[in-house]
Write an enzyme that holds these catalytic residues in place. Structure first.
Site, PDB file in Angstrom:
ATOM      1  CB  ALA A 111      -0.903   0.015   1.230  1.00 53.05           C
ATOM      2  CD  GLU A 132      -0.030  -2.165   3.897  1.00 59.04           C
ATOM      3  OE1 GLU A 132       0.910  -1.980   3.099  1.00 59.04           O
ATOM      4  OE2 GLU A 132       0.095  -2.017   5.131  1.00 59.04           O
ATOM      5  CG  ASP A 177       8.645  -0.111  -1.532  1.00 62.95           C
ATOM      6  OD1 ASP A 177       9.802   0.348  -1.491  1.00 62.95           O
ATOM      7  OD2 ASP A 177       7.636   0.611  -1.636  1.00 62.95           O
ATOM      8  CB  CYS A 230      11.575   5.947   0.546  1.00 63.86           C
ATOM      9  SG  CYS A 230      10.533   5.918   1.997  1.00 63.86           S
TER      10      CYS A 230
HETATM   11  N1  SAM Z   1       5.167  -0.350  -2.033  1.00 58.25           N
HETATM   12  C1  SAM Z   1       4.264   0.706  -1.645  1.00 58.25           C
HETATM   13  C2  SAM Z   1       3.972   1.563  -2.852  1.00 58.25           C
HETATM   14  O1  SAM Z   1       4.689   1.519  -3.853  1.00 58.25           O
HETATM   15  O2  SAM Z   1       2.952   2.282  -2.818  1.00 58.25           O
HETATM   16  C3  SAM Z   1       4.800   1.483  -0.448  1.00 58.25           C
HETATM   17  C4  SAM Z   1       5.061   0.601   0.734  1.00 58.25           C
HETATM   18  S1  SAM Z   1       5.500   1.450   2.209  1.00 58.25           S
HETATM   19  C5  SAM Z   1       7.115   1.935   1.868  1.00 58.25           C
HETATM   20  C6  SAM Z   1       5.712   0.130   3.330  1.00 58.25           C
HETATM   21  C7  SAM Z   1       4.450  -0.608   3.744  1.00 58.25           C
HETATM   22  O3  SAM Z   1       4.821  -1.666   4.641  1.00 58.25           O
HETATM   23  C8  SAM Z   1       3.422   0.227   4.489  1.00 58.25           C
HETATM   24  O4  SAM Z   1       2.209   0.234   3.786  1.00 58.25           O
HETATM   25  C9  SAM Z   1       3.269  -0.446   5.846  1.00 58.25           C
HETATM   26  O5  SAM Z   1       1.939  -0.495   6.315  1.00 58.25           O
HETATM   27  C10 SAM Z   1       3.774  -1.854   5.571  1.00 58.25           C
HETATM   28  N2  SAM Z   1       4.299  -2.539   6.786  1.00 58.25           N
HETATM   29  C11 SAM Z   1       4.506  -2.030   8.008  1.00 58.25           C
HETATM   30  N3  SAM Z   1       4.949  -2.980   8.864  1.00 58.25           N
HETATM   31  C12 SAM Z   1       5.016  -4.114   8.166  1.00 58.25           C
HETATM   32  C13 SAM Z   1       5.379  -5.445   8.486  1.00 58.25           C
HETATM   33  N4  SAM Z   1       5.796  -5.782   9.701  1.00 58.25           N
HETATM   34  N5  SAM Z   1       5.307  -6.364   7.514  1.00 58.25           N
HETATM   35  C14 SAM Z   1       4.902  -6.029   6.274  1.00 58.25           C
HETATM   36  N6  SAM Z   1       4.562  -4.791   5.911  1.00 58.25           N
HETATM   37  C15 SAM Z   1       4.606  -3.844   6.842  1.00 58.25           C
END
Ligand code: SAM
Length: 437
Positions: A111, A132, A177, A230
């Site tokens: 997400a 997500e 990501d 990022c």
């Molecule tokens: N790839 C997305 C895009 O291009 O729009 C952006 C992803 S963002 C950098 C990282 C995501 O990892 C967030 O939506 C967050 O909710 C999720 N996240 C947080 N903790 C996590 C966990 N323990 N395992 C997997 N995902 C997690």
């Protein structure tokens, strides 16, 4: 002028040396916006012909364009899923590997969905499991995938650990990501900077390593693992990757792109805001070498629905298989990827549901399969009916009865039904544009 924490400033000076002054100047400039043109809805030359705002090509993403900072979220072409607003350096990540087009891909942290949208466009004959973990963010992801009309995406709202059990050895490509300390978001403002602290990178690195473990379990032998963040922190980038390689049988794949290289990790790339128009990104690709002969787990058996089949034969020019899942009817392009024990937010394209033996179509059906409806009303951008349709009003059509699709410059926008000569607007209330376009 933005005010940066001393620990961050010292760290960036040690990474960048003399060019850190240019880096901090760039961080004080406004954010750079961009759009990704969604080829699942519109061809590039058609988009260029209808877009009524300036676009400037991004060299590393053929469907990506820089735009000015004016908000585009209310634009009718945005409603129609012709484009997605995305941070430009984040658009590079998916370009670090060449897709053939029929891969099984997992996006572990998906997400709001920019990279999932890019991947799904590249693997038209394949399938993307877009996960997500956070429910409200997964719902945003789902609505973005719906708007783009993508047919090859399965959305899960689950933990990486659970996916590792259900999807062991299933994927050709896995993208992590990762959630990170977000230093590449500092141009969004002082609040974002103030939410950073010097312990965050260590905490994030631990979580990133755990997510990578799970992505590894999901990959086939020979599969590619893409890792991106990022943030500029070595702890969350190069160190996470080096520690991972120590414990797993992977080789680094050199990324061919004209960006700064990883710190003591030349196969990886670093996009910095003083070198590339965008906020910043670290990207690395690994290939799984371990030879384990294991195959993807067994599948849930799904039934097709007869009432939906009748609706489809009456209203569409092609056959679409509608599977029953949790009382709804879905199109699922690779049913073999629907497993027991996974929390699916949307296992494919939500076609609709059956109520009292009648099929009630859902918006996603019109968005994804609009080009296959018999009744299509294609409007141009300056047609007054576009704004009327988007606020939920009735509009004039040449059709006498049945279901159909309103299209904008060829992109399916949403559905309608004509019954007793009356136009019934199926554009969802929650998406309606209540202010002037
Ligand atoms: N790839 C997305 C895009 O291009 O729009 C952006 C992803 S963002 C950098 C990282 C995501 O990892 C967030 O939506 C967050 O909710 C999720 N996240 C947080 N903790 C996590 C966990 N323990 N395992 C997997 N995902 C997690």
């Amino acid at each position: 002028m933005l005010n940066f924490p001393k620990a961050f400033v010292d760290n960036m000076k040690s990474i960048l040396g003399e060019s850190s002054a240019n880096f901090f100047d760039a961080l004080n400039m406004p954010e750079q916006k961009a759009i990704y043109v969604n080829l699942s809805k519109i061809l590039l030359n058609e988009f260029k012909a209808v877009a009524d705002f300036d676009i400037d090509p991004i060299s590393y993403e053929k469907n990506g364009f820089y735009v000015d900072n004016i908000k585009r979220g209310r634009h009718p072409l945005h409603h129609a899923g012709a484009f997605y607003i995305q941070e430009p350096s984040a658009m590079f990540t998916v370009n670090a590997v060449d897709f053939i087009g029929d891969e099984y891909v997992l996006d572990m942290c998906a997400a709001p969905g920019g990279k999932s949208i890019q991947i799904a466009n590249r693997i038209q004959k394949g399938v993307l499991v877009s996960n997500e973990v956070n429910l409200s963010r997964a719902q945003v992801l789902n609505s973005n995938i719906e708007r783009m009309g993508l047919k090859n995406v399965i959305i899960t709202n689950d933990t990486p650990q659970n996916l590792a059990k259900a999807y062991a050895n299933c994927f050709d490509v896995a993208l992590v990501d990762a959630p990170c300390s977000g230093e590449g978001m500092f141009r969004r403002g002082q609040e974002v900077i103030d939410s950073w602290n010097e312990n965050l990178p260590t905490l994030c690195a631990k979580r990133q390593a755990e997510i990578l473990e799970c992505a590894d379990a999901c990959l086939k032998t020979g599969g590619k693992l893409i890792y991106s963040t990022c943030t500029y922190e070595i702890k969350e980038n190069e160190e996470v990757i080096k520690n991972f390689i120590k414990l797993h049988n992977y080789k680094l794949v050199n990324i061919h792109a004209p960006f700064s290289r990883g710190i003591n990790l030349p196969e990886a790339v670093r996009l910095y805001p003083h070198q590339v128009k965008g906020e910043g990104q670290f990207v690395c690709v690994l290939e799984k070498l371990e030879d384990n002969n294991l195959t993807c787990n067994s599948t849930l058996k799904l039934q097709q629905d007869k009432v939906a089949a009748q609706f489809i034969s009456q209203n569409l020019t092609e056959n679409v298989n509608g599977y029953i899942y949790n009382d709804n009817i879905y199109y699922i392009n690779k049913p073999e990827l629907i497993k027991k024990g996974v929390n699916y937010l949307n296992p494919g394209v939500l076609l609709g549901r059956v109520e009292k033996q009648r099929f009630v179509p859902h918006h996603q059906f019109f968005s994804a399969f609009g080009n296959s409806f018999i009744n299509q009303l294609n409007l141009q951008i300056d047609d007054a009916r576009v704004a009327k349709y988007l606020i939920g009003d009735q509009i004039e059509t040449p059709f006498k009865a049945g279901y159909g699709v309103v299209k904008l410059a060829g992109c399916p926008l949403g559905g309608f039904k004509i019954s007793d000569g009356q136009f019934k607007n199926y554009y969802p209330k929650g998406l309606r544009n209540l202010k002037n376009l």
